[in-house]
Motif scaffolding. Structure first.
Motif, PDB file in Angstrom:
ATOM      1  N   MET A 206     -46.175  11.451   5.690  1.00  0.00           N
ATOM      2  CA  MET A 206     -45.284  12.488   5.262  1.00  0.00           C
ATOM      3  C   MET A 206     -44.562  11.811   3.871  1.00  0.00           C
ATOM      4  O   MET A 206     -44.303  10.469   3.735  1.00  0.00           O
ATOM      5  N   SER A 207     -44.251  12.432   2.957  1.00  0.00           N
ATOM      6  CA  SER A 207     -43.502  12.071   1.665  1.00  0.00           C
ATOM      7  C   SER A 207     -42.003  12.342   1.926  1.00  0.00           C
ATOM      8  O   SER A 207     -41.711  13.346   2.750  1.00  0.00           O
ATOM      9  N   ILE A 208     -41.086  11.931   1.224  1.00  0.00           N
ATOM     10  CA  ILE A 208     -39.483  12.269   1.468  1.00  0.00           C
ATOM     11  C   ILE A 208     -39.147  13.149   0.197  1.00  0.00           C
ATOM     12  O   ILE A 208     -39.323  12.865  -1.066  1.00  0.00           O
TER      13      ILE A 208
ATOM     14  N   GLN B 152     -30.993   6.139   1.563  1.00  0.00           N
ATOM     15  CA  GLN B 152     -31.826   5.392   2.554  1.00  0.00           C
ATOM     16  C   GLN B 152     -33.330   5.208   1.976  1.00  0.00           C
ATOM     17  O   GLN B 152     -33.994   4.633   2.805  1.00  0.00           O
ATOM     18  N   HIS B 153     -33.631   5.950   1.131  1.00  0.00           N
ATOM     19  CA  HIS B 153     -35.170   5.648   0.514  1.00  0.00           C
ATOM     20  C   HIS B 153     -35.068   5.254  -0.919  1.00  0.00           C
ATOM     21  O   HIS B 153     -34.259   5.887  -1.755  1.00  0.00           O
ATOM     22  N   PRO B 154     -35.909   4.483  -1.170  1.00  0.00           N
ATOM     23  CA  PRO B 154     -35.884   3.937  -2.835  1.00  0.00           C
ATOM     24  C   PRO B 154     -36.745   4.936  -3.562  1.00  0.00           C
ATOM     25  O   PRO B 154     -36.440   4.678  -5.019  1.00  0.00           O
ATOM     26  N   GLU B 155     -37.450   5.735  -2.991  1.00  0.00           N
ATOM     27  CA  GLU B 155     -38.307   6.682  -3.882  1.00  0.00           C
ATOM     28  C   GLU B 155     -38.317   8.042  -3.230  1.00  0.00           C
ATOM     29  O   GLU B 155     -38.531   8.041  -1.852  1.00  0.00           O
ATOM     30  N   PHE B 156     -38.288   8.984  -3.931  1.00  0.00           N
ATOM     31  CA  PHE B 156     -38.299  10.364  -3.263  1.00  0.00           C
ATOM     32  C   PHE B 156     -38.565  11.417  -4.266  1.00  0.00           C
ATOM     33  O   PHE B 156     -38.381  11.276  -5.503  1.00  0.00           O
ATOM     34  N   PHE B 157     -38.938  12.566  -3.895  1.00  0.00           N
ATOM     35  CA  PHE B 157     -39.289  13.759  -4.565  1.00  0.00           C
ATOM     36  C   PHE B 157     -37.880  14.492  -4.616  1.00  0.00           C
ATOM     37  O   PHE B 157     -37.299  14.633  -3.502  1.00  0.00           O
TER      38      PHE B 157
ATOM     39  N   VAL C 259     -47.097  21.575  -5.068  1.00  0.00           N
ATOM     40  CA  VAL C 259     -46.785  22.957  -4.381  1.00  0.00           C
ATOM     41  C   VAL C 259     -47.132  22.915  -2.945  1.00  0.00           C
ATOM     42  O   VAL C 259     -48.195  22.335  -2.588  1.00  0.00           O
ATOM     43  N   PHE C 260     -46.222  23.264  -2.099  1.00  0.00           N
ATOM     44  CA  PHE C 260     -46.498  23.524  -0.988  1.00  0.00           C
ATOM     45  C   PHE C 260     -45.745  24.746  -0.001  1.00  0.00           C
ATOM     46  O   PHE C 260     -44.559  25.086  -0.707  1.00  0.00           O
ATOM     47  N   PRO C 261     -46.207  25.292   1.047  1.00  0.00           N
ATOM     48  CA  PRO C 261     -45.523  26.112   1.778  1.00  0.00           C
ATOM     49  C   PRO C 261     -43.931  25.855   2.343  1.00  0.00           C
ATOM     50  O   PRO C 261     -43.916  24.635   2.779  1.00  0.00           O
ATOM     51  N   ASP C 262     -43.269  27.152   2.503  1.00  0.00           N
ATOM     52  CA  ASP C 262     -41.871  26.655   3.039  1.00  0.00           C
ATOM     53  C   ASP C 262     -42.087  26.579   4.472  1.00  0.00           C
ATOM     54  O   ASP C 262     -43.014  26.986   5.155  1.00  0.00           O
TER      55      ASP C 262
ATOM     56  N   TRP D 212     -31.844  14.705   3.281  1.00  0.00           N
ATOM     57  CA  TRP D 212     -33.242  14.050   3.357  1.00  0.00           C
ATOM     58  C   TRP D 212     -34.215  14.981   4.080  1.00  0.00           C
ATOM     59  O   TRP D 212     -33.783  15.530   5.291  1.00  0.00           O
ATOM     60  N   ILE D 213     -35.397  15.471   3.769  1.00  0.00           N
ATOM     61  CA  ILE D 213     -36.360  16.179   4.451  1.00  0.00           C
ATOM     62  C   ILE D 213     -37.809  15.463   4.153  1.00  0.00           C
ATOM     63  O   ILE D 213     -38.006  14.964   3.205  1.00  0.00           O
ATOM     64  N   GLU D 214     -38.450  15.817   5.304  1.00  0.00           N
ATOM     65  CA  GLU D 214     -39.998  15.310   5.132  1.00  0.00           C
ATOM     66  C   GLU D 214     -40.795  16.391   4.494  1.00  0.00           C
ATOM     67  O   GLU D 214     -40.899  17.447   4.783  1.00  0.00           O
ATOM     68  N   LEU D 215     -41.488  15.944   3.473  1.00  0.00           N
ATOM     69  CA  LEU D 215     -42.316  16.883   2.927  1.00  0.00           C
ATOM     70  C   LEU D 215     -43.979  16.632   3.042  1.00  0.00           C
ATOM     71  O   LEU D 215     -44.296  15.540   3.572  1.00  0.00           O
ATOM     72  N   PRO D 216     -44.878  17.437   2.890  1.00  0.00           N
ATOM     73  CA  PRO D 216     -46.249  17.135   3.082  1.00  0.00           C
ATOM     74  C   PRO D 216     -46.561  16.031   1.950  1.00  0.00           C
ATOM     75  O   PRO D 216     -45.853  15.927   1.056  1.00  0.00           O
ATOM     76  N   GLU D 217     -47.796  15.710   2.254  1.00  0.00           N
ATOM     77  CA  GLU D 217     -48.244  14.484   1.334  1.00  0.00           C
ATOM     78  C   GLU D 217     -48.783  15.072  -0.124  1.00  0.00           C
ATOM     79  O   GLU D 217     -49.244  16.268  -0.048  1.00  0.00           O
ATOM     80  N   PRO D 218     -48.275  14.642  -0.986  1.00  0.00           N
ATOM     81  CA  PRO D 218     -48.612  15.084  -2.611  1.00  0.00           C
ATOM     82  C   PRO D 218     -50.064  14.810  -2.668  1.00  0.00           C
ATOM     83  O   PRO D 218     -50.579  13.802  -2.093  1.00  0.00           O
ATOM     84  N   PRO D 219     -50.717  16.009  -3.638  1.00  0.00           N
ATOM     85  CA  PRO D 219     -52.089  15.509  -3.971  1.00  0.00           C
ATOM     86  C   PRO D 219     -52.161  14.116  -4.841  1.00  0.00           C
ATOM     87  O   PRO D 219     -51.283  13.725  -5.430  1.00  0.00           O
ATOM     88  N   THR D 220     -53.290  13.318  -4.394  1.00  0.00           N
ATOM     89  CA  THR D 220     -53.434  12.051  -5.061  1.00  0.00           C
ATOM     90  C   THR D 220     -53.848  11.979  -6.539  1.00  0.00           C
ATOM     91  O   THR D 220     -53.320  11.092  -7.185  1.00  0.00           O
TER      92      THR D 220
END
Length: 192
Positions: free
Chosen positions: A1-3, A39-44, A146-149, A159-167
């Motif tokens: 998961m991404s942050i 707490q995260h060095p990189e995030f969306f 883009v991802f569903p709610d 902080w929330i966990e997001l789906p993995e973004p497209p590569t």
């Protein structure tokens, strides 16, 4: 998961335009006894539609708040890399940050003095006032992510966990290197 990092939509817009390079945070109810930390060095950046945000920002009152997507999905367009953070416990120093962000002074002061009931120290004394400041490098994604709610995106948490973004998604800085470094030097001088 991404942050993902939840931030007001119009603040995300300022970060995405390069008019702001700092995030000032105190934390939400779900931050726990330890309080907020970057707490995260990189995030969306996960834009939130808090409807009263126009009144709490240094924007014209007629500024429109973007509407949520009609299809119920979320759209993320910015990635952030934290270059450094600093806790600031002096309100006079926090006030000097005003040219570097779009929050109104009363909103920043509210954050500075905010204390959760769970934030008491051992022995029952109050936690010290202050805010966490992050100097960030903001990057615009090459395509919206883009991802569903989901219910897990709700609540008063940073902080929330997001789906993995497209590569295939890449990103490029919103500020060129010289402008970014000049702003960093100004902020470092101000914060000491």
């Amino acid at each position: 998961m991404s942050i993902g990092f939840k931030e007001w939509t119009l603040v995300c817009d300022a970060l995405g335009r390069g008019t702001q390079s700092i995030i000032i945070r105190k934390g939400g109810i779900a931050e726990g006894r330890a309080g907020f930390r970057f707490q995260h060095p990189e995030f969306f950046l996960f834009p939130t539609l808090f409807h009263e945000q126009v009144a709490k920002l240094k924007l014209p009152p007629e500024t429109a708040l973007p509407a949520a997507r009609a299809d119920g999905q979320h759209e993320v367009t910015l990635r952030v890399r934290v270059e450094w953070t600093q806790d600031v416990g002096d309100l006079a120093v926090v006030r000097r940050l005003a040219p570097f962000h779009i929050w109104q002074d009363p909103e920043i002061e509210k954050r500075f003095h905010y204390e959760l009931p769970s934030a008491k120290r051992a022995g029952g004394e109050s936690a010290k006032p202050g805010v966490s400041v992050a100097f960030v490098r903001v990057e615009k994604l090459s395509a919206p992510f883009v991802f569903p709610d989901s219910p897990k995106f709700g609540g008063c948490r940073s902080w929330i966990e997001l789906p993995e973004p497209p590569t295939a998604i890449t990103a490029s800085p919103v500020l060129d290197e010289s402008a970014h470094r000049a702003r960093q030097a100004q902020l470092r001088a101000l914060l000491g």
